[in-house]
Design a protein around this motif. Structure first.
Motif, PDB file in Angstrom:
ATOM      1  N   SER A 244       0.802  -1.219   0.000  1.00  0.00           N
ATOM      2  CA  SER A 244       0.000   0.000   0.000  1.00  0.00           C
ATOM      3  C   SER A 244       0.834   1.267   0.000  1.00  0.00           C
ATOM      4  O   SER A 244       0.337   2.336  -0.370  1.00  0.00           O
ATOM      5  N   ALA A 245       2.083   1.192   0.429  1.00  0.00           N
ATOM      6  CA  ALA A 245       2.938   2.389   0.459  1.00  0.00           C
ATOM      7  C   ALA A 245       3.765   2.542  -0.807  1.00  0.00           C
ATOM      8  O   ALA A 245       4.431   3.567  -0.984  1.00  0.00           O
ATOM      9  N   ALA A 246       3.706   1.549  -1.688  1.00  0.00           N
ATOM     10  CA  ALA A 246       4.650   1.511  -2.809  1.00  0.00           C
ATOM     11  C   ALA A 246       4.541   2.722  -3.728  1.00  0.00           C
ATOM     12  O   ALA A 246       5.551   3.340  -4.083  1.00  0.00           O
ATOM     13  N   ASN A 247       3.324   3.086  -4.125  1.00  0.00           N
ATOM     14  CA  ASN A 247       3.179   4.179  -5.089  1.00  0.00           C
ATOM     15  C   ASN A 247       3.585   5.524  -4.510  1.00  0.00           C
ATOM     16  O   ASN A 247       4.171   6.356  -5.205  1.00  0.00           O
ATOM     17  N   LEU A 248       3.249   5.764  -3.224  1.00  0.00           N
ATOM     18  CA  LEU A 248       3.671   7.018  -2.608  1.00  0.00           C
ATOM     19  C   LEU A 248       5.185   7.023  -2.407  1.00  0.00           C
ATOM     20  O   LEU A 248       5.850   8.044  -2.633  1.00  0.00           O
ATOM     21  N   MET A 266      15.024  -1.794  -8.505  1.00  0.00           N
ATOM     22  CA  MET A 266      14.262  -1.582  -7.281  1.00  0.00           C
ATOM     23  C   MET A 266      14.740  -2.498  -6.160  1.00  0.00           C
ATOM     24  O   MET A 266      14.591  -2.173  -4.977  1.00  0.00           O
ATOM     25  N   GLU A 267      15.286  -3.637  -6.500  1.00  0.00           N
ATOM     26  CA  GLU A 267      15.788  -4.547  -5.473  1.00  0.00           C
ATOM     27  C   GLU A 267      16.990  -3.969  -4.731  1.00  0.00           C
ATOM     28  O   GLU A 267      17.346  -4.452  -3.651  1.00  0.00           O
ATOM     29  N   ASP A 268      17.609  -2.934  -5.287  1.00  0.00           N
ATOM     30  CA  ASP A 268      18.707  -2.269  -4.594  1.00  0.00           C
ATOM     31  C   ASP A 268      18.206  -1.309  -3.526  1.00  0.00           C
ATOM     32  O   ASP A 268      19.002  -0.778  -2.745  1.00  0.00           O
ATOM     33  N   ASP A 269      16.894  -1.072  -3.484  1.00  0.00           N
ATOM     34  CA  ASP A 269      16.286  -0.175  -2.507  1.00  0.00           C
ATOM     35  C   ASP A 269      15.818  -0.992  -1.303  1.00  0.00           C
ATOM     36  O   ASP A 269      15.199  -2.053  -1.451  1.00  0.00           O
ATOM     37  N   GLU A 270      16.041  -0.485  -0.103  1.00  0.00           N
ATOM     38  CA  GLU A 270      15.763  -1.273   1.097  1.00  0.00           C
ATOM     39  C   GLU A 270      14.274  -1.586   1.255  1.00  0.00           C
ATOM     40  O   GLU A 270      13.900  -2.708   1.622  1.00  0.00           O
ATOM     41  N   TYR A 271      13.421  -0.603   0.997  1.00  0.00           N
ATOM     42  CA  TYR A 271      11.978  -0.836   1.146  1.00  0.00           C
ATOM     43  C   TYR A 271      11.508  -1.949   0.217  1.00  0.00           C
ATOM     44  O   TYR A 271      10.835  -2.900   0.634  1.00  0.00           O
ATOM     45  N   PHE A 272      11.855  -1.851  -1.053  1.00  0.00           N
ATOM     46  CA  PHE A 272      11.409  -2.870  -2.003  1.00  0.00           C
ATOM     47  C   PHE A 272      12.089  -4.202  -1.763  1.00  0.00           C
ATOM     48  O   PHE A 272      11.496  -5.262  -2.007  1.00  0.00           O
ATOM     49  N   ARG A 273      13.297  -4.183  -1.289  1.00  0.00           N
ATOM     50  CA  ARG A 273      13.946  -5.446  -0.955  1.00  0.00           C
ATOM     51  C   ARG A 273      13.165  -6.153   0.165  1.00  0.00           C
ATOM     52  O   ARG A 273      12.971  -7.364   0.131  1.00  0.00           O
ATOM     53  N   ARG A 274      12.715  -5.394   1.140  1.00  0.00           N
ATOM     54  CA  ARG A 274      11.894  -5.973   2.204  1.00  0.00           C
ATOM     55  C   ARG A 274      10.589  -6.537   1.649  1.00  0.00           C
ATOM     56  O   ARG A 274      10.134  -7.614   2.055  1.00  0.00           O
ATOM     57  N   GLU A 287       4.600  -4.724   7.750  1.00  0.00           N
ATOM     58  CA  GLU A 287       5.695  -4.023   8.407  1.00  0.00           C
ATOM     59  C   GLU A 287       6.561  -3.282   7.383  1.00  0.00           C
ATOM     60  O   GLU A 287       7.020  -2.165   7.628  1.00  0.00           O
ATOM     61  N   ALA A 288       6.789  -3.917   6.249  1.00  0.00           N
ATOM     62  CA  ALA A 288       7.561  -3.252   5.196  1.00  0.00           C
ATOM     63  C   ALA A 288       6.830  -2.012   4.698  1.00  0.00           C
ATOM     64  O   ALA A 288       7.454  -0.972   4.433  1.00  0.00           O
ATOM     65  N   ASP A 289       5.494  -2.107   4.555  1.00  0.00           N
ATOM     66  CA  ASP A 289       4.714  -0.949   4.125  1.00  0.00           C
ATOM     67  C   ASP A 289       4.790   0.188   5.139  1.00  0.00           C
ATOM     68  O   ASP A 289       4.875   1.365   4.765  1.00  0.00           O
ATOM     69  N   ARG A 290       4.746  -0.149   6.415  1.00  0.00           N
ATOM     70  CA  ARG A 290       4.873   0.886   7.441  1.00  0.00           C
ATOM     71  C   ARG A 290       6.241   1.562   7.353  1.00  0.00           C
ATOM     72  O   ARG A 290       6.366   2.779   7.487  1.00  0.00           O
ATOM     73  N   PHE A 291       7.264   0.766   7.112  1.00  0.00           N
ATOM     74  CA  PHE A 291       8.615   1.294   6.939  1.00  0.00           C
ATOM     75  C   PHE A 291       8.680   2.210   5.715  1.00  0.00           C
ATOM     76  O   PHE A 291       9.223   3.329   5.770  1.00  0.00           O
ATOM     77  N   GLY A 292       8.114   1.758   4.583  1.00  0.00           N
ATOM     78  CA  GLY A 292       8.129   2.546   3.362  1.00  0.00           C
ATOM     79  C   GLY A 292       7.343   3.832   3.489  1.00  0.00           C
ATOM     80  O   GLY A 292       7.754   4.885   2.981  1.00  0.00           O
ATOM     81  N   MET A 293       6.195   3.778   4.168  1.00  0.00           N
ATOM     82  CA  MET A 293       5.387   4.976   4.358  1.00  0.00           C
ATOM     83  C   MET A 293       6.141   6.001   5.209  1.00  0.00           C
ATOM     84  O   MET A 293       6.108   7.198   4.918  1.00  0.00           O
TER      85      MET A 293
END
Length: 431
Positions: A244-248, A266-274, A287-293
């Motif tokens: 849910s946080a990906a587009n923002l 994108m796999e080099d980015d920590e959020y997307f790697r999670r 949890e990954a979405d909360r981190f990305g948001m």
């Protein structure tokens, strides 16, 4: 009296004939494109097919390729279920059915527009969708956009007919269709609330409160079981699906070139790697979405002006398109001009003007009289709200294509007087 009945029956027969003709006209380029280019696939296609295969073979909504088939919240359920019903290994059959379903949308555009303007302009609206290059490509793609377009347009159509005829049953059907649209792409969920509110505020329709309540209630009942399921798996509220946080988050990365994004990058980015490491773990996705948001909000707060300027610069990429993916033209306007490539340059210009720029400009002009009927209110509400919701988010042209049918209704309303209920003759709109 008999003459009047005969006249009405003749008119109804003519309208049905036009609607059927538009379906045929729309189906021909779609099935021809599929025959020439085959089903179109992207990285997202793989996960849709995997889930559909697991649903069909193991009864599990899972991205796992081997037992145990752990449930996932990675995708919304509607499109994988459709594939599972048709057959995950029948790609040609899937896109052929999509082509037929999307052809019906051209008829819905005509029927919606006919309640607003004269028959000729309504036919033009239907034809523009029948030949729309983005719609042709979407119907041939193993992605959720085609199904989303059908459900969204059908939901608005049923709701409008319910408002015009005072039939709650049709608004119930509209709520069901819009609920399924939200189960196809969660961005439709806010429309379940916003559309009834805007209709109640601006549509001059008796019984609109009851119709709107029916739409909202049925829409919520449609999505609630899946929201509960996903939230229980994730250990916290999830609106239909994870990521849910990906587009923002992606939009907040103003340093990224969105025209050259790949999964490997994108796999080099920590959020997307999670995210990628947790596709079979709903709690980890949440949890990954909360981190990305958190990262996205912090980045926007740090440089709000840069974020706003970046979003403004990318907005044309959402609404303006020369449809190179459909035509196969792989040259830019600048390259075509410098190389004096008259054919590609002409094709790109005609498509840009006819199917992107002019409908948008006319749609904006049509907003001046958007209160003239339930159809103009409902159609304008959906495409304007969709535009506003996408402004702060990552942009891809295919995100805009599902509201093109409703934009076309607003567009034709800008150039034609209101259509009377009992005649094909247009009558002037009163203030």
């Amino acid at each position: 009296m008999n003459a009047e009945v005969a006249r009405r029956e003749g008119r109804a027969c003519r309208i049905r004939s036009i609607a059927l003709a538009l379906i045929v006209v729309a189906f021909v380029p779609r099935i021809a494109f599929i025959a020439a280019r085959g089903p179109q696939r992207t990285d997202d296609t793989v996960s849709y097919l995997t889930i559909a295969e697991n649903l069909r073979e193991h009864g599990a909504f899972s991205l796992s390729t081997q037992a145990p088939y752990s449930p996932t919240i990675r995708r919304a359920p509607a499109y994988p279920w459709l594939i599972a019903l048709i057959g995950p290994n029948a790609s040609l059959r899937i896109v052929s059915i999509q082509a037929l379903l999307d052809s019906l949308v051209a008829a819905l555009v005509f029927l919606l527009a006919r309640g607003v303007v004269g028959t000729r302009l309504a036919v033009l609206g239907g034809l523009l969708y029948a030949l729309h290059p983005g719609a042709v490509l979407a119907s041939a793609s193993l992605l959720s956009e085609c199904l989303f377009t059908v459900l969204l347009t059908a939901g608005v159509f049923a709701f409008v007919r319910g408002l015009e005829g005072g039939r709650v049953r049709l608004s119930v059907m509209g709520g069901l269709s819009l609920g399924l649209a939200a189960l196809c792409r969660p961005i439709a969920a806010p429309l379940l609330f916003a559309l009834p509110v805007l209709v109640c505020l601006f549509a001059r329709s008796p019984g609109r409160l009851r119709q709107s309540a029916a739409l909202l209630l049925v829409g919520l009942l449609t999505i609630t079981p899946w929201v509960v399921r996903s939230s229980r798996l994730a250990g916290g509220f999830v609106l239909v699906q994870g990521y849910s946080a990906a587009n923002l988050y992606m939009a907040s990365r103003t340093d990224w070139d969105q025209s050259h994004m790949t999964r490997e990058r994108m796999e080099d980015d920590e959020y997307f790697r999670r995210l990628y490491d947790s596709e079979d773990d709903p709690k980890a996705i949440r949890e990954a979405d909360r981190f990305g948001m958190h990262l996205a909000v912090d980045r926007i707060r740090t440089a709000p002006a840069d974020f706003a300027l970046d979003r403004a610069s990318r907005l044309p990429y959402l609404v303006l398109n020369s449809f190179d993916d459909t035509t196969g033209v792989d040259t830019s306007f600048g390259e075509a001009w410098r190389g004096r490539e008259i054919g590609p340059l002409t094709l790109k210009t005609v498509l840009l003007l006819s199917f992107a720029l002019m409908p948008l400009l006319l749609g904006l002009a049509g907003l001046r009289g958007f209160r003239r009927s339930p159809a103009t209110v409902a159609c304008a509400a959906v495409w304007v709200l969709t535009l506003l919701m996408h402004l702060p988010l990552w942009i891809e042209p295919r995100f805009w294509w599902p509201v093109i049918p409703l934009l076309l209704v607003s567009a034709v309303s800008a150039v034609g007087p209101r259509q009377s209920r009992d005649s094909d003759q247009a009558v002037p709109t009163t203030a």
